[in-house]
Design an enzyme around this catalytic site. Structure first.
Site, PDB file in Angstrom:
ATOM      1  N   GLU A 144      35.455  24.272  34.267  1.00  0.00           N
ATOM      2  CA  GLU A 144      34.143  24.619  35.489  1.00  0.00           C
ATOM      3  C   GLU A 144      32.836  23.756  35.303  1.00  0.00           C
ATOM      4  OE1 GLU A 144      31.924  27.796  35.262  1.00  0.00           O
ATOM      5  OE2 GLU A 144      30.645  26.825  37.118  1.00  0.00           O
ATOM      6  N   GLU A 169      29.685  29.001  45.050  1.00  0.00           N
ATOM      7  CA  GLU A 169      31.046  28.474  43.888  1.00  0.00           C
ATOM      8  C   GLU A 169      32.180  27.976  45.089  1.00  0.00           C
ATOM      9  OE1 GLU A 169      31.473  29.738  41.666  1.00  0.00           O
ATOM     10  OE2 GLU A 169      29.712  31.645  40.979  1.00  0.00           O
TER      11      GLU A 169
HETATM   12 ZN   LIG Z   1      29.214  28.980  37.369  1.00  0.00          ZN
END
Ligand SMILES: [Zn+2]
Length: 303
Positions: A130, A267
Site C-alpha cells: 500500500e 481509501e
Molecule cells: Zn493506509
C-alpha cells in the site's frame, strides 16, 4: 505477518442486512449517476486548451492586437484555478516503515487517545505494498495540482527512513496552513469488499484534538472528492462501509483528530480483492485516480 494491515485499514464487515445494503448501494449509485447526468459540471482542467488557442499569435496581427482582450480570463482564474492555494498531500505510511517496526510502534498523543506513531499499511497477497501505491498516486496528484497553480507539499516523499508519525502528519498540514489536505490510502479488507471511500473527521474535542472548525469544510471536500473520484475512475463507492455513499466518519484517526485545516482520507480500493487489485496495480488507473482527486480538490477550492 509483516504485511498485516494497519489497525485502521481493516474494517470488520458491518452487521446489517445484506439485502438492504445492496439496495442502498444501488440507489446511491443511481442517484450519483442522475446527478452526474444533470450538469454537475466539468470540475477542472479544460481551461488550458482554450487559453492556449486564444494566446496564439495570428498571422498579420500586431503586438497590440495580440494582447489579451480585456474580457479574457486571467491565468490565475482560468488555467491556474489553484493559484495562491496550498494543498498538502499525505501519502499514507512509508515504504521504510517495514524496516522500522520499533520506531513506528512508539505511542503518540492523538487527543482522544494514544496510538502507534504509524503502521506499515496493508499489501496485496502477492506483495504489492500500500505504501508504494500511496506514494505513486500522491506524486501523480502533486503534478496535476501544480499544473493548476497550487503550492503542493507532501508529508513524505520516500525521503525519510520511516513515518512521519501521525501527529506530525497532521502538524505538517496545520503549519502549512493548507487550504486542503488529502491523505492517500488503499484498504486491506476481505475479498469481495470493493470500491473507494472517503473518511471524514468526526466532531472531536478532547485533549489536543478539536475538529469543531474543520468538520464542515472537510465534509464538503470529502463529498467533492468522492463524486469526482468515482467519475474519473469509473468505480463504485465502497460496498462494505459508508452505506453506498462513499463517505465514512471516524473519530479514531490521529491524522484527522489533530488537523486544524480541512482534511480527509481516501481509501482508493481494497488491495485484498482481486478485482480491485487489478485496478490498483494499473498505472493508467492510478492516473485516473489522481485526476479524480485533483478534480475534487479543485472543485472544493475553486469551484
Ligand atoms: Zn493506509
Amino acid at each position: 505477518m509483516s504485511e498485516r494491515p494497519g489497525p485502521y485499514e481493516q474494517r470488520p464487515p458491518l452487521p446489517v442486512l445484506r439485502r438492504t445494503r445492496v439496495l442502498a448501494v444501488t440507489l446511491a449509485a443511481l442517484a450519483a449517476t442522475a446527478l452526474a447526468g444533470c450538469g454537475g459540471g466539468a470540475a477542472a482542467g479544460d481551461g488550458q486548451g482554450g487559453r492556449t488557442k486564444e494566446s496564439l499569435p495570428q498571422p498579420g496581427q500586431s503586438a497590440t492586437e495580440r494582447a489579451a482582450p480585456s474580457d479574457a480570463p486571467t491565468p490565475s482564474s482560468a488555467s491556474q484555478p489553484l493559484a495562491g492555494k496550498t494543498v498538502v498531500i499525505d501519502p499514507g505510511h512509508n515504504p521504510g516503515n517495514f524496516d522500522h517496526p520499533r520506531e513506528i510502534a512508539k505511542q503518540v498523543d492523538i487527543g482522544t487517545n494514544r496510538k502507534e506513531c504509524d503502521t506499515t499499511g496493508t499489501a496485496s497477497n502477492d506483495g504489492y505494498r500500500e505504501a508504494d501505491f500511496n506514494l505513486d498516486v500522491s506524486r501523480r496528484l502533486r503534478d496535476l495540482l501544480e499544473k493548476q497553480g497550487a503550492t503542493v507539499k507532501l508529508t513524505q516523499d520516500d525521503d525519510r527512513p520511516f513515518g512521519p508519525c501521525i501527529d506530525e502528519r497532521a502538524r505538517i498540514g496545520n503549519e502549512a496552513e493548507a487550504d486542503a489536505v488529502l491523505s492517500v490510502h488503499a484498504d486491506g479488507s476481505a475479498p469481495g469488499h470493493r470500491g473507494y471511500h472517503v473518511i471524514l473527521p468526526a466532531q472531536v474535542k478532547e485533549g489536543s484534538a478539536d475538529t469543531t472548525k474543520i468538520v464542515g469544510p472537510s465534509r464538503e471536500l470529502g463529498e467533492q472528492l468522492a463524486e469526482e473520484f468515482g467519475r474519473a475512475t469509473g468505480t463504485e463507492p465502497s460496498n462494505y462501509v459508508g452505506g453506498g455513499t462513499g463517505l465514512h466518519v471516524r473519530d479514531d484517526l490521529g491524522g484527522l483528530n489533530l488537523s486544524t485545516v480541512p482534511k480527509v482520507f481516501i481509501e482508493c480500493g481494497n488491495m485484498r480483492d482481486a478485482k480491485d487489485l487489478a485496478l490498483l496495480t494499473s498505472p493508467e488507473w492510478r492516473q485516473k485516480a489522481a485526476q479524480g482527486m485533483a478534480n475534487g480538490i479543485t472543485t472544493f477550492l475553486a469551484g
